[in-house]
Motif scaffolding. Structure first.
Motif, short mmCIF file in Angstrom:
data_model
loop_
_atom_site.label_atom_id
_atom_site.label_comp_id
_atom_site.label_asym_id
_atom_site.label_seq_id
_atom_site.Cartn_x
_atom_site.Cartn_y
_atom_site.Cartn_z
N ILE A 188 -22.05 -18.38 12.36
CA ILE A 188 -23.43 -18.68 11.93
C ILE A 188 -23.88 -17.67 10.89
CG2 ILE A 188 -25.83 -18.87 12.70
CD1 ILE A 188 -24.77 -19.71 15.46
N LEU A 189 -24.39 -18.17 9.78
CA LEU A 189 -24.96 -17.32 8.75
C LEU A 189 -26.47 -17.57 8.73
CD1 LEU A 189 -24.15 -15.38 6.38
CD2 LEU A 189 -24.19 -17.39 4.89
N GLU A 190 -27.23 -16.55 9.11
CA GLU A 190 -28.69 -16.68 9.11
C GLU A 190 -29.26 -16.01 7.88
OE1 GLU A 190 -29.62 -16.63 13.91
OE2 GLU A 190 -30.36 -15.02 12.63
N ILE A 191 -30.15 -16.73 7.21
CA ILE A 191 -30.74 -16.20 5.99
C ILE A 191 -32.25 -16.16 6.13
CG2 ILE A 191 -31.09 -16.70 3.55
CD1 ILE A 191 -28.17 -17.63 3.53
N ASN A 192 -32.80 -14.98 5.95
CA ASN A 192 -34.23 -14.78 6.12
C ASN A 192 -34.94 -14.91 4.77
OD1 ASN A 192 -36.81 -13.69 6.49
ND2 ASN A 192 -36.11 -12.52 8.27
N LEU A 193 -35.39 -16.13 4.49
CA LEU A 193 -36.03 -16.38 3.19
C LEU A 193 -37.37 -15.66 3.05
CD1 LEU A 193 -35.33 -20.18 2.51
CD2 LEU A 193 -34.38 -18.21 1.29
N ALA A 194 -38.06 -15.47 4.17
CA ALA A 194 -39.33 -14.74 4.12
C ALA A 194 -39.11 -13.34 3.57
CB ALA A 194 -39.95 -14.68 5.51
N ASN A 195 -37.97 -12.75 3.92
CA ASN A 195 -37.68 -11.41 3.41
C ASN A 195 -37.28 -11.43 1.93
OD1 ASN A 195 -38.43 -10.16 5.73
ND2 ASN A 195 -36.35 -9.71 6.46
N VAL A 196 -36.67 -12.50 1.49
CA VAL A 196 -36.39 -12.63 0.05
C VAL A 196 -37.72 -12.60 -0.72
CG1 VAL A 196 -35.50 -14.15 -1.78
CG2 VAL A 196 -34.24 -13.91 0.37
#
Lengths: 362, 362
Positions: B8-16
């Motif tokens: 699983i690759l989780e990407i935190n767009l809020a942090n981008v």
């Protein structure tokens, strides 16, 4: 003047077919199966599966993940597709939808999960551990299988740790282990032990099915002797710019290269974003075909995401738009991998995933 | 019992978004642009572009290849998209079709090609070489530009070689070069010099546009001090099997690890085929969250294509289906890259291309 910007990955499918047939001939008493996991090591799972199914009558495939099996399922309708990572809550639905996917069961826990979800008509494979210490039932787990459990399986599978070293003690250790466990727990079940490298270890390693992967894609799985396989991959990228590099100037990120004399450099449109390993920085080789000859040159400075810089002082007649060759028949991915400190499997797997390439199948 | 097979690759767009705003604030006199080449460093170019366009009013994007620009063009209709590799015969049609793509011209040959194909209304950027010795016009080429040629350009661009080292002499050398060449040849044209790392070098490096990439994705571009950015990537994969490893047993390909005492191992469903660098073999760290605490463990043996083996002797209460963490807030991709002998850019770029992952955007 020819201006080009895109790297090109050429894949010789005819050679994949040729290699498959060559390997199948060596293991002529076994059924040849094609390993197309990880998008056929980056070569393209759909292309390879269809090719072998239609032109070599291949009826047995191996993938790692159920989703990889689903991708090729419709292309090889009469074939069996074994799924090496087995079955879990996150892949159950894929097995339920695609009747020709067969999970490889590697642990008592997974067997329990399989049984709970009665996938009628599917005879799974069982993986047994014989020395790699990766996935597979250990003997203390095999002894606890009931007679009914044992009857579930249609194939016994194990995997060799050191088959690319012909005389490694581990090969003898593993074939002994495998024969002992197989005869004791699954005497009448079909068996598979060898991938490409195991094919070259002799008939006792072939068992009923050989799993042809790396060597089929041109990788040398017999590093103790010259590669018998045909090359499959050509990797090239266009020269975007040619410039003079004055003595004393630095090149690339962190200024890791400094010119000790006036040089000529080419900026080539490929980088680690395309899968060219960054570990080739200041080390990698590159080739140019100009004035009807092949000239070797070197990568200087750091490989960056989109570009690499080459010292082309010795390359005569080079122009913008000419191709820089990073891998081809004369310098294979095995050679590149040696320079990069890894194995060609890893590089191939990376290259194949790139979408910026012009991907050309021959 | 929980059986899972997919990494699983989780990407935190809020942090981008947070990182973008933080960087834009530091360079508050410049226009912030988002670098989304190489699929936004693997984070996902469509997702990132749309996010910044809609929620941060970003109107300027940078990609490497024209095709990458085309992919996001419809998502950011009012924005300008600069194409760093420029324009060539293999990308001309993409520029003709997508009016908001702007080529960065890096050589006299490319300028010639651009002029021959009159792309009316497009004011390209010009890249000038100031010390990196990569793409860009050298001064002897700038002097040969006609006055008409110079008027073609809407932006002057260069790139820093050592901006992640605050006091590197190259930074001063390049800003001097840039200022001199810009003032001499393009005194009235907009300019851009810095990527993320340059933002931290002070206002004179900001020019008119700052190109925000690596730091926006959480990479530490100021290794001389603690990372100011929020982490974006979590990489985890399920434990497929737990087994005992008896003293003296070997692990993995080529038997590179041998147990000096009885150990407990976990086989985790991720490998270099998923983008986990093979150079983490026998070196890489891995973390488990069991019994409400975080325990560090080690990768043992070679990383293989689909699996990695971890020594979990010290991990209490571990079960099949539990997640092994390879990167997260507490151990970022910068840390992983250090172990793997590369930079987090390269690992991120690889991870992002994988299709076997369950990719989760938060």
């Amino acid at each position: 003047m020819n201006i080009l910007t895109r790297p090109i990955l050429e894949i010789n499918l005819a050679n994949v077919l040729k290699n498959y047939k060559m390997l199948a001939k060596i293991a002529d008493k076994a059924i040849p199966a094609a390993v197309v996991k990880d998008d056929a090591y980056g070569i393209g799972a759909e292309k390879v599966s269809q090719l072998l199914y239609e032109q070599a009558n291949c009826r047995c495939f191996f993938v790692a993940h159920a989703l990889e099996g689903e991708r090729i399922s419709h292309l090889v309708p009469q074939a069996t597709i074994y799924v090496l990572q087995g079955i879990g809550a996150d892949s159950l639905a894929v097995f339920q939808k695609n009747g020709n996917l067969i999970p490889v069961i590697s642990s008592p826990e997974m067997l329990e999960f399989f049984k709970q979800n009665n996938l009628d008509g599917i005879k799974p494979a069982i993986q047994i551990e014989t020395g790699l210490n990766r996935l597979g039932f250990r003997e203390n787990e095999l002894t606890r299988l009931s007679d009914d459990d044992k009857k579930i399986f249609g194939l016994v599978l194990s995997h060799l740790a050191c088959a690319d070293e012909k005389d490694h003690f581990m090969n003898h250790h593993q074939i002994e282990n495998f024969t002992k466990l197989k005869n004791k727990y699954f005497p009448k079940t079909l068996s598979t032990l060898s991938a490409s490298d195991g094919v070259f270890l002799g008939e006792e390693f072939h068992q009923n099915i050989v799993r042809l992967g790396a060597a089929m894609y041109g990788i040398n799985t017999t590093p103790y002797r010259q590669n018998q396989m045909e090359n499959v991959v050509t990797l090239k990228a266009p020269v975007l710019q040619i410039a003079n590099l004055p003595k004393g100037d630095f090149v690339g990120y962190s200024a890791t290269y400094r010119a000790s004399s006036d040089r000529k450099i080419a900026i080539v449109s490929i980088g680690y974003g395309d899968g060219l390993p960054r570990s080739l920085s200041n080390i990698g080789k590159v080739f140019f075909k100009t004035l009807n000859k092949l000239t070797e040159a070197r990568i200087i400075g750091r490989v960056s995401m989109d570009n690499v810089i080459c010292d082309v002082t010795a390359v005569e007649g080079l122009q913008c738009g000419d191709m820089a060759y990073f891998a081809d028949d004369f310098y294979t991915l095995d050679d590149v991998a040696r320079d990069a400190g890894t194995i060609s499997y890893e590089i191939m797997s990376r290259l194949g995933k790139n979408t910026r390439f012009l991907k050309v199948y021959k």
